[in-house]
Scaffold this motif. Sequence first.
Motif, PDB file in Angstrom:
ATOM      1  N   ILE A 199       7.820  56.063  18.205  1.00  0.00           N
ATOM      2  CA  ILE A 199       7.145  56.868  19.219  1.00  0.00           C
ATOM      3  C   ILE A 199       8.144  57.814  19.886  1.00  0.00           C
ATOM      4  O   ILE A 199       7.832  58.978  20.151  1.00  0.00           O
ATOM      5  N   ALA A 200       9.355  57.342  20.137  1.00  0.00           N
ATOM      6  CA  ALA A 200      10.375  58.170  20.800  1.00  0.00           C
ATOM      7  C   ALA A 200      10.660  59.434  19.996  1.00  0.00           C
ATOM      8  O   ALA A 200      10.812  60.518  20.584  1.00  0.00           O
ATOM      9  N   ARG A 201      10.742  59.322  18.683  1.00  0.00           N
ATOM     10  CA  ARG A 201      11.009  60.505  17.850  1.00  0.00           C
ATOM     11  C   ARG A 201       9.903  61.537  17.981  1.00  0.00           C
ATOM     12  O   ARG A 201      10.156  62.727  18.159  1.00  0.00           O
ATOM     13  N   GLU A 202       8.673  61.083  17.910  1.00  0.00           N
ATOM     14  CA  GLU A 202       7.543  62.014  18.021  1.00  0.00           C
ATOM     15  C   GLU A 202       7.411  62.560  19.436  1.00  0.00           C
ATOM     16  O   GLU A 202       7.061  63.719  19.630  1.00  0.00           O
ATOM     17  N   LEU A 203       7.688  61.715  20.412  1.00  0.00           N
ATOM     18  CA  LEU A 203       7.568  62.157  21.797  1.00  0.00           C
ATOM     19  C   LEU A 203       8.627  63.197  22.134  1.00  0.00           C
ATOM     20  O   LEU A 203       8.363  64.151  22.867  1.00  0.00           O
ATOM     21  N   ALA A 204       9.812  63.055  21.575  1.00  0.00           N
ATOM     22  CA  ALA A 204      10.863  64.059  21.796  1.00  0.00           C
ATOM     23  C   ALA A 204      10.410  65.414  21.251  1.00  0.00           C
ATOM     24  O   ALA A 204      10.633  66.458  21.886  1.00  0.00           O
ATOM     25  N   GLU A 205       9.768  65.397  20.108  1.00  0.00           N
ATOM     26  CA  GLU A 205       9.257  66.643  19.528  1.00  0.00           C
ATOM     27  C   GLU A 205       8.151  67.235  20.404  1.00  0.00           C
ATOM     28  O   GLU A 205       8.105  68.438  20.648  1.00  0.00           O
ATOM     29  N   TRP A 206       7.266  66.380  20.909  1.00  0.00           N
ATOM     30  CA  TRP A 206       6.187  66.834  21.800  1.00  0.00           C
ATOM     31  C   TRP A 206       6.772  67.461  23.070  1.00  0.00           C
ATOM     32  O   TRP A 206       6.347  68.526  23.499  1.00  0.00           O
ATOM     33  N   VAL A 265       5.221  60.933  31.428  1.00  0.00           N
ATOM     34  CA  VAL A 265       5.026  60.754  29.994  1.00  0.00           C
ATOM     35  C   VAL A 265       6.320  60.155  29.458  1.00  0.00           C
ATOM     36  O   VAL A 265       7.372  60.791  29.491  1.00  0.00           O
ATOM     37  N   SER A 266       6.259  58.912  29.021  1.00  0.00           N
ATOM     38  CA  SER A 266       7.432  58.219  28.505  1.00  0.00           C
ATOM     39  C   SER A 266       7.025  57.424  27.272  1.00  0.00           C
ATOM     40  O   SER A 266       5.838  57.252  26.992  1.00  0.00           O
ATOM     41  N   VAL A 267       8.017  56.947  26.552  1.00  0.00           N
ATOM     42  CA  VAL A 267       7.734  56.122  25.374  1.00  0.00           C
ATOM     43  C   VAL A 267       6.895  54.918  25.795  1.00  0.00           C
ATOM     44  O   VAL A 267       5.925  54.548  25.122  1.00  0.00           O
ATOM     45  N   ARG A 268       7.249  54.335  26.922  1.00  0.00           N
ATOM     46  CA  ARG A 268       6.536  53.138  27.391  1.00  0.00           C
ATOM     47  C   ARG A 268       5.068  53.454  27.718  1.00  0.00           C
ATOM     48  O   ARG A 268       4.173  52.712  27.327  1.00  0.00           O
ATOM     49  N   THR A 269       4.814  54.566  28.436  1.00  0.00           N
ATOM     50  CA  THR A 269       3.426  54.886  28.805  1.00  0.00           C
ATOM     51  C   THR A 269       2.614  55.308  27.591  1.00  0.00           C
ATOM     52  O   THR A 269       1.425  54.999  27.498  1.00  0.00           O
ATOM     53  N   VAL A 270       3.253  55.994  26.637  1.00  0.00           N
ATOM     54  CA  VAL A 270       2.543  56.383  25.416  1.00  0.00           C
ATOM     55  C   VAL A 270       2.220  55.150  24.583  1.00  0.00           C
ATOM     56  O   VAL A 270       1.100  54.990  24.096  1.00  0.00           O
ATOM     57  N   ARG A 271       3.170  54.234  24.438  1.00  0.00           N
ATOM     58  CA  ARG A 271       2.918  53.022  23.655  1.00  0.00           C
ATOM     59  C   ARG A 271       1.812  52.185  24.300  1.00  0.00           C
ATOM     60  O   ARG A 271       0.954  51.633  23.610  1.00  0.00           O
ATOM     61  N   LYS A 272       1.823  52.118  25.625  1.00  0.00           N
ATOM     62  CA  LYS A 272       0.769  51.379  26.322  1.00  0.00           C
ATOM     63  C   LYS A 272      -0.592  52.016  26.057  1.00  0.00           C
ATOM     64  O   LYS A 272      -1.575  51.317  25.824  1.00  0.00           O
ATOM     65  N   ALA A 273      -0.643  53.343  26.061  1.00  0.00           N
ATOM     66  CA  ALA A 273      -1.903  54.041  25.797  1.00  0.00           C
ATOM     67  C   ALA A 273      -2.370  53.834  24.361  1.00  0.00           C
ATOM     68  O   ALA A 273      -3.568  53.686  24.104  1.00  0.00           O
ATOM     69  N   LEU A 274      -1.423  53.804  23.421  1.00  0.00           N
ATOM     70  CA  LEU A 274      -1.779  53.626  22.011  1.00  0.00           C
ATOM     71  C   LEU A 274      -2.076  52.173  21.661  1.00  0.00           C
ATOM     72  O   LEU A 274      -2.877  51.894  20.778  1.00  0.00           O
ATOM     73  N   GLY A 275      -1.353  51.254  22.306  1.00  0.00           N
ATOM     74  CA  GLY A 275      -1.531  49.841  22.001  1.00  0.00           C
ATOM     75  C   GLY A 275      -0.835  49.398  20.717  1.00  0.00           C
ATOM     76  O   GLY A 275      -1.051  48.293  20.245  1.00  0.00           O
ATOM     77  N   ALA A 326       0.197  61.580  24.860  1.00  0.00           N
ATOM     78  CA  ALA A 326       1.099  62.263  25.800  1.00  0.00           C
ATOM     79  C   ALA A 326       0.337  63.318  26.592  1.00  0.00           C
ATOM     80  O   ALA A 326       0.522  63.439  27.815  1.00  0.00           O
ATOM     81  N   ASP A 327      -0.525  64.067  25.926  1.00  0.00           N
ATOM     82  CA  ASP A 327      -1.338  65.083  26.620  1.00  0.00           C
ATOM     83  C   ASP A 327      -2.253  64.446  27.664  1.00  0.00           C
ATOM     84  O   ASP A 327      -2.391  64.960  28.778  1.00  0.00           O
ATOM     85  N   ARG A 328      -2.873  63.317  27.315  1.00  0.00           N
ATOM     86  CA  ARG A 328      -3.771  62.634  28.257  1.00  0.00           C
ATOM     87  C   ARG A 328      -3.002  62.122  29.475  1.00  0.00           C
ATOM     88  O   ARG A 328      -3.461  62.249  30.611  1.00  0.00           O
ATOM     89  N   ILE A 329      -1.837  61.538  29.233  1.00  0.00           N
ATOM     90  CA  ILE A 329      -1.030  61.012  30.342  1.00  0.00           C
ATOM     91  C   ILE A 329      -0.600  62.153  31.251  1.00  0.00           C
ATOM     92  O   ILE A 329      -0.669  62.054  32.476  1.00  0.00           O
ATOM     93  N   ARG A 330      -0.180  63.259  30.658  1.00  0.00           N
ATOM     94  CA  ARG A 330       0.266  64.415  31.440  1.00  0.00           C
ATOM     95  C   ARG A 330      -0.867  64.990  32.285  1.00  0.00           C
ATOM     96  O   ARG A 330      -0.641  65.493  33.384  1.00  0.00           O
ATOM     97  N   ALA A 331      -2.096  64.904  31.789  1.00  0.00           N
ATOM     98  CA  ALA A 331      -3.245  65.481  32.487  1.00  0.00           C
ATOM     99  C   ALA A 331      -3.784  64.588  33.610  1.00  0.00           C
ATOM    100  O   ALA A 331      -4.611  65.038  34.408  1.00  0.00           O
ATOM    101  N   ARG A 332      -3.323  63.355  33.688  1.00  0.00           N
ATOM    102  CA  ARG A 332      -3.827  62.437  34.716  1.00  0.00           C
ATOM    103  C   ARG A 332      -3.519  62.960  36.118  1.00  0.00           C
ATOM    104  O   ARG A 332      -2.483  63.574  36.355  1.00  0.00           O
ATOM    105  N   ALA A 333      -4.417  62.633  37.016  1.00  0.00           N
ATOM    106  CA  ALA A 333      -4.243  63.028  38.414  1.00  0.00           C
ATOM    107  C   ALA A 333      -3.213  62.126  39.089  1.00  0.00           C
ATOM    108  O   ALA A 333      -2.856  61.066  38.573  1.00  0.00           O
ATOM    109  N   ARG A 334      -2.765  62.549  40.228  1.00  0.00           N
ATOM    110  CA  ARG A 334      -1.836  61.735  41.020  1.00  0.00           C
ATOM    111  C   ARG A 334      -2.539  60.462  41.467  1.00  0.00           C
ATOM    112  O   ARG A 334      -3.736  60.455  41.697  1.00  0.00           O
ATOM    113  N   ASP A 335      -1.760  59.381  41.606  1.00  0.00           N
ATOM    114  CA  ASP A 335      -2.341  58.118  42.058  1.00  0.00           C
ATOM    115  C   ASP A 335      -2.460  58.116  43.588  1.00  0.00           C
ATOM    116  O   ASP A 335      -2.169  59.116  44.244  1.00  0.00           O
TER     117      ASP A 335
END
Length: 103
Positions: free
Chosen positions: A59-66, A42-52, A25-34
């Motif tokens: 993931i949703a439970r942890e992401l809500a806490e983040w 930062v969403s469940v989908r983008t985090v899951r894609k990053a994690l594989g 989530a931190d890495r996705i948030r730090a990305r530059a604009r396209d």
Amino acid sequence: MAVTHPDRIGSGAGIVARKDVWAAADRIRARARDADGAKPRVSVRTVRKALGKGSFGDIARELAEWKARVGYRPLIEQAELPEALQGQLAAFGTAFLEHVRIE
């Protein structure tokens, strides 16, 4: 009896660590604009894609806490209309005003 680990979520091959969800989530948030100027969300989908791996629910439970921890509130960004559409809208507006003036 299964042993639970507070820093790990999920079961089987899909186990993901809380720290991994938060780091992704931190890495996705730090990305530059396209190229279009959009900032990645930062969403469940983008985090899951990053994690594989990991389930969407886990993931949703942890992401809500983040999100609560970092105060994440994504902005809805205004998008520009394509130039062709802008031209058509301007022509319509001009024609409409001419029509109204005649009547």
